[in-house]
Design an enzyme around this catalytic site. Structure first.
Site, PDB file in Angstrom:
ATOM      1  N   LYS A  26       0.834  -1.206   0.000  1.00  0.00           N
ATOM      2  CA  LYS A  26       0.000   0.000   0.000  1.00  0.00           C
ATOM      3  C   LYS A  26       0.868   1.256   0.000  1.00  0.00           C
ATOM      4  O   LYS A  26       0.595   2.206  -0.737  1.00  0.00           O
ATOM      5  CB  LYS A  26      -0.947  -0.022   1.207  1.00  0.00           C
ATOM      6  CG  LYS A  26      -2.053  -1.077   1.051  1.00  0.00           C
ATOM      7  CD  LYS A  26      -2.893  -1.293   2.307  1.00  0.00           C
ATOM      8  CE  LYS A  26      -3.861  -2.463   2.086  1.00  0.00           C
ATOM      9  NZ  LYS A  26      -4.734  -2.747   3.227  1.00  0.00           N
ATOM     10  N   GLN A  33      -5.344  -1.465   9.449  1.00  0.00           N
ATOM     11  CA  GLN A  33      -5.152  -2.786   8.839  1.00  0.00           C
ATOM     12  C   GLN A  33      -5.740  -3.878   9.737  1.00  0.00           C
ATOM     13  O   GLN A  33      -5.454  -3.929  10.928  1.00  0.00           O
ATOM     14  CB  GLN A  33      -3.650  -3.025   8.584  1.00  0.00           C
ATOM     15  CG  GLN A  33      -3.334  -4.306   7.850  1.00  0.00           C
ATOM     16  CD  GLN A  33      -3.841  -4.326   6.410  1.00  0.00           C
ATOM     17  OE1 GLN A  33      -3.894  -3.298   5.737  1.00  0.00           O
ATOM     18  NE2 GLN A  33      -4.232  -5.492   5.935  1.00  0.00           N
ATOM     19  N   ASP A  79     -11.471   2.830   3.725  1.00  0.00           N
ATOM     20  CA  ASP A  79     -11.724   1.388   3.629  1.00  0.00           C
ATOM     21  C   ASP A  79     -13.221   1.094   3.547  1.00  0.00           C
ATOM     22  O   ASP A  79     -13.616  -0.039   3.215  1.00  0.00           O
ATOM     23  CB  ASP A  79     -11.148   0.668   4.857  1.00  0.00           C
ATOM     24  CG  ASP A  79      -9.951  -0.202   4.526  1.00  0.00           C
ATOM     25  OD1 ASP A  79      -9.856  -0.646   3.364  1.00  0.00           O
ATOM     26  OD2 ASP A  79      -9.135  -0.444   5.428  1.00  0.00           O
TER      27      ASP A  79
HETATM   28  N1  GUN Z   1      -7.212  -6.951   5.802  1.00  0.00           N
HETATM   29  C1  GUN Z   1      -7.488  -7.679   4.690  1.00  0.00           C
HETATM   30  N2  GUN Z   1      -8.013  -6.893   3.729  1.00  0.00           N
HETATM   31  C2  GUN Z   1      -8.084  -5.642   4.236  1.00  0.00           C
HETATM   32  C3  GUN Z   1      -8.536  -4.401   3.719  1.00  0.00           C
HETATM   33  O1  GUN Z   1      -9.000  -4.259   2.585  1.00  0.00           O
HETATM   34  N3  GUN Z   1      -8.413  -3.356   4.553  1.00  0.00           N
HETATM   35  C4  GUN Z   1      -7.919  -3.464   5.809  1.00  0.00           C
HETATM   36  N4  GUN Z   1      -7.867  -2.359   6.561  1.00  0.00           N
HETATM   37  N5  GUN Z   1      -7.497  -4.581   6.320  1.00  0.00           N
HETATM   38  C5  GUN Z   1      -7.578  -5.681   5.535  1.00  0.00           C
END
Ligand code: GUN
Length: 289
Positions: free
Chosen positions: A52, A96, A119
């Protein structure tokens, strides 16, 4: 058979966003900013966060990463989120998941300012999605729909089967597919661990979405000839990464299929950047009014 190339598609989305950022930055006087919070030592999460941050750098989004120990008190995390909510250089906040034991992810997600919830996991944005109102859409489902759009594969009027009902993928994806909107309007079936005759449901699917989290468990005999297959799974095995689908069997029957890696994963990150740019523009347009 069409290979739905998320890697190439995500790269062109990043290029488009880079242009959009360069143009709008002149008026805004600053670049968009994304804060990423990573708690604990989950190794997959560390890999995702690195991807990311790299994608932010390639696109012109500033990133601020907070790596916190697993034992951090929930209150400290909430205090950090409160500070990031107030910061003018932070447009998006990403917490996350999964979080370590002892931290309530729903409480933490609900503490994020919904206008910075890139998100789309805040109850307000989830509620907006369920009501068909504008808001942030979770990145993986948004990325899947964007991939279908760019390959002109519309699920409208078709049988869409979603395997998995998680808050991150299955639930929001099924809501998006059923919406009255372009590249939606599907007849949606959601399957999960209590579904009887999973194979029967899979075989009826014109569009099959796999987010069950079990390596290579969807075999060729479970897929209709000419189906569009979207594999959200990603698993580290002895012979490399694989998805929920047995790729060699299923790709022989599918009209179109996403590879793992290089399918849905890069699209998820591209949508995170897109949501961050959307948040940034909304704030700056409001300021300019
Ligand atoms: N863990 C797995 N996929 C995601 C996601 O798209 N966003 C976040 N914040 N955590 C994750």
């Amino acid at each position: 058979m069409i290979l739905l190339d998320g890697k190439v598609t995500a790269a062109s989305i990043r290029e488009e966003l880079r242009g959009e950022i360069l143009a709008f930055q002149l008026r805004a006087g600053r670049a968009p900013g994304l804060a990423v919070i990573l708690v604990g030592e989950d190794s997959a999460s560390h890999v995702y966060v690195r991807s990311k941050v790299r994608a932010c750098e390639q696109t012109g989004v500033l990133s601020f990463v907070y790596r916190l120990p697993a034992g951090i008190p929930q209150q400290e995390l909430l205090t950090l989120i409160g500070k990031l909510n107030k910061r003018l250089d932070v447009d998006g906040i990403l917490l996350q998941l999964p979080l370590p034991k002892g931290i309530d992810s729903q409480i933490c997600l609900a503490a994020i300012d919904p206008r910075k919830d890139v998100d789309g996991f805040h109850p307000e944005n989830m509620g907006r999605l369920a009501l068909g109102l504008p808001g942030f859409v979770p990145c993986t489902p948004a990325g899947i729909l964007e991939l279908l759009r760019r390959y002109e594969l519309s699920p409208s009027g078709k049988e869409a089967v979603v395997i998995g009902r998680s808050n991150i993928v299955g639930k929001p994806l099924s809501l998006l597919l059923a919406r009255q909107a372009p590249y939606a309007n599907a007849t949606v079936t959601v399957c999960h661990s209590c579904t009887r005759d999973l194979a029967g449901h899979c075989r009826r699917a014109d569009f099959l979405f796999l987010a069950m989290g079990r390596p290579r468990c969807i075999t060729g005999d479970m897929v209709r000839e000419g189906a569009v297959v979207i594999d959200v799974g990603i698993h580290r095995t002895e012979d490399g990464l694989c998805g929920d689908v047995d790729f060699s069997q299923v790709s022989a029957k599918a009209k179109a299929i996403t590879p793992v890696p290089g399918g849905v994963g890069p699209m998820t990150i591209a949508m995170l950047l897109k949501n961050t740019v959307q948040a940034w523009k909304a704030v700056e347009m409001e300021r300019m009014r």
